[in-house]
Scaffold this motif. Sequence first.
Motif, mmCIF file in Angstrom:
data_model
loop_
_atom_site.group_PDB
_atom_site.id
_atom_site.type_symbol
_atom_site.label_atom_id
_atom_site.label_comp_id
_atom_site.label_asym_id
_atom_site.label_seq_id
_atom_site.Cartn_x
_atom_site.Cartn_y
_atom_site.Cartn_z
ATOM 1 N N UNK A 167 0.859 -1.180 0.000
ATOM 2 C CA UNK A 167 0.000 0.000 0.000
ATOM 3 C C UNK A 167 0.897 1.232 0.000
ATOM 4 N N UNK A 168 0.594 2.186 -0.846
ATOM 5 C CA UNK A 168 1.335 3.458 -0.878
ATOM 6 C C UNK A 168 0.595 4.469 -0.012
ATOM 7 N N UNK A 169 1.310 5.105 0.929
ATOM 8 C CA UNK A 169 0.707 6.143 1.758
ATOM 9 C C UNK A 169 1.134 7.512 1.239
ATOM 10 N N UNK A 205 11.568 0.222 7.852
ATOM 11 C CA UNK A 205 11.631 0.319 6.389
ATOM 12 C C UNK A 205 10.295 0.789 5.828
ATOM 13 N N UNK A 206 9.191 0.250 6.356
ATOM 14 C CA UNK A 206 7.860 0.669 5.908
ATOM 15 C C UNK A 206 7.649 2.152 6.158
ATOM 16 N N UNK A 207 8.040 2.621 7.357
ATOM 17 C CA UNK A 207 7.898 4.042 7.690
ATOM 18 C C UNK A 207 8.756 4.903 6.758
ATOM 19 N N UNK A 212 3.201 0.377 3.094
ATOM 20 C CA UNK A 212 2.722 -0.577 4.082
ATOM 21 C C UNK A 212 2.439 -1.902 3.378
ATOM 22 N N UNK A 213 2.562 -3.008 4.119
ATOM 23 C CA UNK A 213 2.334 -4.325 3.543
ATOM 24 C C UNK A 213 1.472 -5.175 4.449
ATOM 25 N N UNK A 214 1.501 -6.482 4.200
ATOM 26 C CA UNK A 214 0.727 -7.411 5.026
ATOM 27 C C UNK A 214 1.406 -8.778 5.087
ATOM 28 N N UNK A 215 2.741 -8.778 5.051
ATOM 29 C CA UNK A 215 3.466 -10.044 5.099
ATOM 30 C C UNK A 215 3.375 -10.710 6.468
ATOM 31 N N UNK A 216 3.141 -9.914 7.511
ATOM 32 C CA UNK A 216 2.931 -10.446 8.855
ATOM 33 C C UNK A 216 1.542 -10.000 9.299
ATOM 34 N N UNK A 241 6.697 -7.244 -5.430
ATOM 35 C CA UNK A 241 6.168 -6.190 -4.574
ATOM 36 C C UNK A 241 6.212 -4.814 -5.240
ATOM 37 N N UNK A 242 6.839 -4.736 -6.399
ATOM 38 C CA UNK A 242 7.024 -3.433 -7.044
ATOM 39 C C UNK A 242 5.940 -3.153 -8.075
#
Length: 618
Positions: A167-169, A205-207, A212-216, A241-242
């Motif tokens: 997800x792109x924020x 890394x997400x910040x 944002x992702x959902x791997x966990x 993922x890209x």
Amino acid sequence: MNAKSTTAILSKLRALMKNTKYVCEPLQAYIVPTGDAHQSEYVADSDKRRDYISGFTGSAGTAIVTDSKAALWTDGRYFLQAEKQLDTNWILMKDGIPDTPTQAEWLTKTLPIGGRVGIDPFMLSVEKWKPLHKSLKANGYILVPVDQNLVDVIWNDQPEPPNNPLIILPVEYTGLSWQEKVKKVQNKLLEKNCHAFVLTALDEIAWLFNLRGSDIIYNPVFFSYTVITRDKVHLFIDDTKLQNGVSEHLKLNDSALQNGTSIEKHEYNTIKDFLTNLQTTTDKKIWISEKSSFALHSAIPKTKRNHDPSPVALFKAIKNKTEIEGMKNAQIKDAVALCEFFCWLEKQVPSGDITEITAANRLEQFRREQADFVSLSFDTISSSGSNGAIIHYKPTEESDKVITTDQIYLCDSGAQYKNGTTDTTRTVHLGVPTKYQQECFTRVLKGHISLATAVFPNGVKGHMLDTLARSSLWNAGLDYLHGTGHGVGHFLNVHEGPCGISHRVSLTDVALQECMILSDEPGFYQDGEFGIRIESLILVQKADTKYNFRKKGFLTFETITPVPIQTKMIDPSLLTEQEINWLNDFHSFCQQVVGDEMEKQGRKEARKWLINATKPIG
């Protein structure tokens, strides 16, 4: 919550510990931590190795297997759960209890002199590796890095590692572009006179990249590594993922980018080789936090390492104006869902049809009705009666209890919204609580208020405030076996460092600073009977004090979780006038901000419940 049979699994693992196809020399012990290669608190299904070999599913713990014994260490949140989930092959080590040996102490008493203790070096951080290695070595034992994870070899139905879309924020949610964040890191590199900074924590890394992702599950992160030099960013991530605009967001195909913000993409699993080569190209140091894995640390010569804590951890913990506004808005939306839930619960429980699981599912439905909802932020702790005494309880088909009017119900839950993360615990009785239950609840509330209203100077760390939350319980000979507060991410991990509030002193904790957001969650648990916890999020802000000792500046907290606290559970005679005023002011705040949002959403019935739940006491 039945125990899993682990006899066959342990037999296979012990055979591998002697198999020279996988180890250079036979091992006398093998350690299986909870985390993954990024030292995450919660892990993907493919990384639940400790769960697989032990049957224990809590989020914290370490398993150690020797030739003839198996032991599991976990903390006070999970003692009751571990007792139920471990079979007779396992010894439960209650971490934090005075008579419990440390892992190193147990190993030195259990193994023959010269024993070799193996572990996957990606699964243990340097800050944990060093003291364990030192203690074992001092007693004649060897800590051995094992390149092939032995649990993976025997885990036939191990899930594939996740590789979910991102997800792109936009900046409207984050307040800063990823380029601005990278520049802050590069400025720190110049200050430290380092060539590069290695980033391994997934939430950091997400910040950094506003992704944002959902791997966990429940943690909006994705598997990746990052290395930032003074003139480039190296991102280690799978190509899949890209997609969906992520390449454009990161400007991977933009050759016109200036030095310092251009990103070079690498395959995820090439990070160690990259670091091995990188250290040969510079005479300056490479910055890698000791929270990173021993495997990556060992790729950089000792003379070239800078071990300072990650600057991104602190950047992330100190929320900017946009993040704070988003977090506050998320709490209001979440409060609407929680008020709807408790309104529904009061009406439905007398029917005898509502269980812990059906209640948790209904609460999730209420949350899904709110704007920008993405997911829960952790498994809902929906616990009735004796299950509430299991601090991190998760209802299962085997343990699911009917919620009744003659037992306490504890609900600890949270959600991920695009503008913030929530974590709220409320404890209620839908019938008539006993005097003892009221006393325990009121003492927990007194601790909650004492921390929420604390005033303290700049430079104070969270452990110095922990006593405030426990004092009223201690006065009656009561206590609880978990921390009092943790940092909370902005649409990120619900448990976030590097700040916290706990009775345990951590050398890596930083001082509380303005604009940090933490939880305030004292509790009390009567084994076999009930659990009580009151949790709200609190924002660190400047305090207006009469004096300013040595111009230190003082701080206090603002409670930002506007969910009512059940007054039926309170014994007002135990509260001071100031505590009663705080509670009434807090409930007035809840009624105003949540009531206004309910009006906008047309939730009339829940608003009536809110008005009744926030009536003044005293």
